[in-house]
Write a protein that holds these residues in place. Structure first.
Motif, short mmCIF file in Angstrom:
data_model
loop_
_atom_site.label_atom_id
_atom_site.label_comp_id
_atom_site.label_asym_id
_atom_site.label_seq_id
_atom_site.Cartn_x
_atom_site.Cartn_y
_atom_site.Cartn_z
N ASN A 11 0.99 -1.18 0.04
CA ASN A 11 0.10 0.12 0.05
C ASN A 11 0.75 1.24 -0.11
O ASN A 11 1.11 1.71 1.10
N PRO A 12 1.58 1.67 -1.10
CA PRO A 12 2.41 2.52 -1.19
C PRO A 12 1.62 4.11 -0.65
O PRO A 12 2.45 4.94 -0.44
N TRP A 13 0.36 4.23 -0.91
CA TRP A 13 -0.12 5.70 -0.57
C TRP A 13 -0.10 5.73 1.00
O TRP A 13 0.15 6.94 1.50
N SER A 14 -0.29 4.71 1.63
CA SER A 14 -0.32 4.83 3.01
C SER A 14 0.99 5.07 3.69
O SER A 14 1.20 5.98 4.39
N ALA A 15 1.96 4.25 2.87
CA ALA A 15 3.25 4.62 3.15
C ALA A 15 3.79 6.03 3.07
O ALA A 15 4.42 6.45 3.94
N ALA A 16 3.36 6.45 1.88
CA ALA A 16 3.54 7.72 1.45
C ALA A 16 3.09 8.94 2.54
O ALA A 16 3.63 9.74 3.13
N GLU A 17 1.85 8.69 3.09
CA GLU A 17 1.13 9.36 3.95
C GLU A 17 1.96 9.46 5.24
O GLU A 17 2.15 10.52 5.99
N ALA A 18 2.56 8.35 5.69
CA ALA A 18 3.21 8.11 6.84
C ALA A 18 4.41 9.00 6.85
O ALA A 18 5.05 9.11 7.70
N ARG A 19 5.38 9.10 5.68
CA ARG A 19 6.27 9.83 5.35
C ARG A 19 5.97 11.17 5.43
O ARG A 19 7.16 11.82 5.19
N GLY A 20 4.82 11.88 5.52
CA GLY A 20 4.60 13.18 5.35
C GLY A 20 4.39 13.67 3.93
O GLY A 20 4.30 14.93 3.72
N VAL A 21 3.99 12.88 2.82
CA VAL A 21 3.63 13.29 1.62
C VAL A 21 2.37 14.07 1.73
O VAL A 21 1.31 13.34 2.31
N MET A 22 2.07 15.25 1.03
CA MET A 22 0.69 15.70 1.09
C MET A 22 -0.03 15.45 -0.26
O MET A 22 -1.04 15.70 -0.50
N PHE A 23 0.96 15.10 -1.30
CA PHE A 23 0.33 14.97 -2.67
C PHE A 23 1.28 14.16 -3.30
O PHE A 23 2.43 14.12 -3.48
N ARG A 24 0.53 12.99 -4.01
CA ARG A 24 1.40 11.98 -4.93
C ARG A 24 0.57 11.81 -5.95
O ARG A 24 -0.76 11.81 -6.13
N ALA A 25 1.28 11.62 -7.10
CA ALA A 25 0.62 11.28 -8.57
C ALA A 25 1.68 10.15 -9.23
O ALA A 25 2.87 10.01 -8.93
N VAL A 26 0.96 9.53 -10.02
CA VAL A 26 1.47 8.21 -10.81
C VAL A 26 0.99 8.33 -12.05
O VAL A 26 -0.08 9.07 -12.51
N GLY A 27 1.90 7.90 -13.24
CA GLY A 27 1.68 7.88 -14.47
C GLY A 27 2.12 6.62 -15.29
O GLY A 27 3.17 5.81 -14.58
N GLN A 28 1.96 6.27 -16.56
CA GLN A 28 2.30 4.97 -17.10
C GLN A 28 3.06 5.39 -18.39
O GLN A 28 2.84 6.41 -18.87
N GLU A 29 3.62 4.28 -18.88
CA GLU A 29 4.36 4.37 -20.18
C GLU A 29 5.39 5.36 -20.56
O GLU A 29 5.00 6.16 -21.19
#
Length: 252
Positions: A146-164
């Motif tokens: 669950n990388p989104w929960s892990a990012a939140e625990a690190r103090g990340v406030m915005f996260r985005a992902v993309g492909q190819e």
């Protein structure tokens, strides 16, 4: 933080060299064909008796991790279900360096892009002995799944992902936020600093050691092209002369 280089998003690698490794066995054979390509092929599986969703997918990447990370070949196996997972990649023989490490990365993802199984260590791939590989994957740790929960625990406030090719960007909650960018399926990691926090319907400019970049966030529903997951914002990442489209969300 360096471990994120090897995970997708974040990707971990393994070696397929001469050293004895209980997770990797090699069957040597002809590795170069008449067209001047080197074949990397084999089968990946895991020992756990866990059913994998039939729409899960596998990402296989051959890459040079340093000093300048670059991808030599990549393959995506769609709708794989349960193992074994058979892969075969052709690498241009002229691009395979003779003095640098070449590595193989394999990850199994759920349809929601949660990391399920992977290789736990970075180990080199040996030229001339990269066919008929028998690879044992291990189950990903809870934070990796669950990388989104892990990012939140690190103090990340915005996260985005993309492909190819696969990419992600994370922005923390500092007054002058730190920006972390992973490119090329997580094989290249960049760090920068922005002058203000991101917000919906805004453009965030940030400075990297390698140059400048921008992150455009639009308050409009977005669907990930690989997983089908829905996000509240559309994102355009511009970095290193590339313009990449993806989806993102603000974290609590």
């Amino acid at each position: 933080m360096k471990a994120a280089l090897y995970v997708w998003f974040g990707i971990l690698f393994m070696s397929l060299g001469c050293a004895i490794d209980p997770q990797v066995s090699l069957a040597q054979g002809r590795s170069t064909d008449a067209s001047g390509t080197l074949e990397v092929s084999g089968t990946a599986s895991f020992l756990e008796r866990i059913a994998v969703h039939p729409d899960s997918y596998v990402v296989v990447t051959v890459l040079v991790p340093s000093p300048t990370p670059r991808v030599l070949a990549t393959q995506r196996l769609s709708a794989v279900g349960n193992p074994p997972y058979r892969f075969a990649l052709d690498v241009d023989a002229d691009r395979w360096p003779t003095q640098a490490d070449v590595r193989l990365s394999i990850q199994v993802y759920s349809p929601e892009r949660q990391l399920l199984f992977h290789l736990p260590e970075a180990q080199p791939l040996k030229r001339g002995a990269a066919q008929n590989l028998q690879i044992r994957l291990v189950r990903a740790a809870a934070d990796d799944r669950n990388p989104w929960s892990a990012a939140e625990a690190r103090g990340v406030m915005f996260r985005a992902v993309g492909q190819e090719p696969g990419w992600l960007v994370e922005v923390d909650a500092a007054a002058q936020p730190n920006v972390r960018v992973l490119l090329d399926y997580g094989t290249r990691e960049l760090f920068g600093r922005a002058m203000h926090r991101p917000s919906a319907d805004s453009e965030l400019a940030f400075t990297l050691a390698e140059g400048n970049g921008t992150l455009m966030v639009v308050d409009r529903p977005c669907t990930d092209t690989m997983s089908g997951e829905s996000y509240p914002t559309q994102v355009t990442l511009t970095v290193e002369g590339q313009t990449l489209q993806g989806c993102g969300r603000f974290l609590p």
